[in-house]
Design an enzyme around this catalytic site. Sequence first.
Site, PDB file in Angstrom:
ATOM      1  N   ASP A   1     -10.021  52.176 138.749  1.00 12.77           N
ATOM      2  CA  ASP A   1     -10.922  51.062 138.437  1.00 12.77           C
ATOM      3  C   ASP A   1     -10.813  50.693 136.956  1.00 12.77           C
ATOM      4  OD1 ASP A   1     -12.728  49.072 139.109  1.00 12.77           O
ATOM      5  OD2 ASP A   1     -14.476  50.317 138.705  1.00 12.77           O
TER       6      ASP A   1
ATOM      7  N   GLY B   1     -23.639  49.107 137.565  1.00 12.52           N
ATOM      8  CA  GLY B   1     -22.516  48.535 138.297  1.00 12.52           C
ATOM      9  C   GLY B   1     -22.614  48.928 139.752  1.00 12.52           C
ATOM     10  N   GLY B   2     -21.516  48.738 140.482  1.00 13.53           N
ATOM     11  CA  GLY B   2     -21.547  48.988 141.907  1.00 13.53           C
ATOM     12  C   GLY B   2     -21.698  50.446 142.276  1.00 13.53           C
ATOM     13  N   MET B   3     -21.350  51.350 141.357  1.00 17.44           N
ATOM     14  CA  MET B   3     -21.364  52.767 141.703  1.00 17.44           C
ATOM     15  C   MET B   3     -22.268  53.576 140.791  1.00 17.44           C
ATOM     16  SD  MET B   3     -19.506  54.549 144.022  1.00 17.44           S
ATOM     17  CE  MET B   3     -19.024  56.249 144.376  1.00 17.44           C
ATOM     18  N   GLY B   4     -23.100  52.949 139.980  1.00 21.12           N
ATOM     19  CA  GLY B   4     -23.947  53.754 139.127  1.00 21.12           C
ATOM     20  C   GLY B   4     -24.818  52.958 138.186  1.00 21.12           C
TER      21      GLY B   4
ATOM     22  N   LEU C   1     -28.899  51.119 130.008  1.00 27.92           N
ATOM     23  CA  LEU C   1     -27.827  50.404 129.319  1.00 27.92           C
ATOM     24  C   LEU C   1     -27.157  49.382 130.215  1.00 27.92           C
ATOM     25  CD1 LEU C   1     -26.136  53.354 127.387  1.00 27.92           C
ATOM     26  CD2 LEU C   1     -27.577  51.551 126.432  1.00 27.92           C
ATOM     27  N   GLY C   2     -27.035  49.685 131.500  1.00 23.00           N
ATOM     28  CA  GLY C   2     -26.378  48.762 132.404  1.00 23.00           C
ATOM     29  C   GLY C   2     -26.203  49.389 133.766  1.00 23.00           C
TER      30      GLY C   2
END
Length: 644
Positions: A151, A37-40, A34-35
């Site tokens: 965040d 980011g910086g942490m997952g 799905l997508g």
Amino acid sequence: MDVQRPSSAAGGLDRLFLDFQSALAGRYSIERELGRGGMGIVYLAREVRLDRPVALKLLPPSLSAKPGLRERFLREARMAAKLSHPNIIPIHAVDEVGEYVFFAMAFVEGETLTERIRRRGPLAPTDATRLLREIAWALAYAHAQGVIHRDVKPDNIMLEQGTGRALVADFGIAAQVSGAAGMDGGDVIGTPEFMSPEQALGEPVDAKSDLYALGVVGYFALSGKLPFTGTKATEVLAKQITEAPRPLATVTDGTPRRLAQTIDKCLAKERDERPESAAALADQMGLALEQRKELPVPLRVFAKRGGRFGGIGSVVYLWALTIITGFAASAGSSVGLGALTGLGTLFAGLTLVPLAVLVGRAARLAKAGFAREDVVAAFRAELESGSEERAYEYGRGPSHLERVFRWLAVGGLGISFAGMTLGSTFGWGPWLGAPTALGLMVGIPAGGLALLRLQRRRDLDTEIWLRLWRGPIGRLVFGRLRVASSRESTASGFTFRPTELALGMAAERLFDELPKETREQLRDLPDVLRQLEQDAGKMRARLEELNDALQGAGERGRLSGQIDGDIKARRDRVVTDLQAERDLVQRRLKDAVAALETIRLNLLRLHAGAGSIQSLTTDLTLAREAAQEVELLLEAHREIDEVL
């Protein structure tokens, strides 16, 4: 979640996808990515045992190999899994399988706030206020459980498809900016564009740090812009620490003043200057929603266009009617019959056809549950919405030029009328022809110009249509429609009404259903009801102004220790006076609503045969006294405003 990506890489299938799926075989069936980011990395999967869609968030192996980071991820994911709130995406499980550390959360069908704004632009103020209130609710609940998000950003806010409900993701599991792109002091947790000043400095964060981030979210949702941007993380972080953002009101048009001020307050550099808590912020957003008093769309459309005739469509209709009337007149077998046919066509075109169109439009409102009183309220709101702007731009009274046009119109038409009368009576036509013609040539244009100047100052068109719908025609139309649509109507028209309007409408309806003789004895009752409704509305508006003033004084009071003692004493006296006036306004509002309630109850008793006209007459006398007290209070406010 930043972007949606297929589960493939440039050189074929994504190796991480294949290895992760192999490790979860039998428990989860991964469909696609799905997508990330910086942490997952987030995958859409199905939980085999319960046969339900879930979103799996995987800590990348490069990060999970770091013991401290792995333990923190697991600890905070397990803490977030304990949160249960309608506006928080629930976490079903937190687990580690071999080198893989992940958690499974509910899959929400919808889009992120970032995607929504990129696709359709900034949110409307009402939608943004509702959204921010729901996020504030979620934050307030999490803060009460000891969980700080760290965040808050549009990518972590999902908008549920169908309902539009906001759900917050990734509580306590923030992205990482390693070393703040070169800053000393270790890792800084968060996303630079949404980080509070204390967060950017690497200081401990608390609930008010989340409120700062929520302020940035609100700023972005309403304007489509971020308060601070830069090419490097360090540049953005430096701005977060040292620069004040541009006030939201200067970045976007149409944002209500109170909403813009609340968001600006969230973006204060000092924590103590931000809202007291997420719960308090949610309350402020709820108050902003309640105080908008926005009419439903069907009523706004009816008041602006549907309940009247105007614009180019009316011009075209009149032009076509003129042609049709000419054809009808020429089709007659004789001159007299042709003239009669033409006049009949013209009369029907000017009365029956427009009335049928208006009745058709009104029927749509009645079927949706709206009544004549709602239409009257909508036209009144339309009048009031532009009254302040008109008064500021053109003044409350006629200008000198408007008075000149009036006198020219009255004088010119008076001279022409006198000339025609004297000419036909005494045979002075040949001598009075020139003055009569001159009077018409001056009076008619001057009268038109005077009306145009008056229309600028007062919305005559809306006033005329308000009288029509409030009068016998409107009562007749909606009376018939109410009977025809009573079985189909819904309560959708009643959700927006303030208490005083709902009571006044109910009382007016009860009055209309009384016998004609009784209505004649109580003929002043509708005027008293309308006066009480207007007075209560004005008291509510004044109460809002006073609450705003007190809130501003309270904010300035925090700095009272740094100012001169005389100034502080003066400010305290002002606050005391404002509080006293607020208490008085609240009492007058309560009196006006109580008077409406009393009249409504005695009308009900009269219908049931348990009341008397005498008791209602006494109620009207008391109601007039209450209205006079409100008028005196409003007049005092006007005099003070003029002096100031």
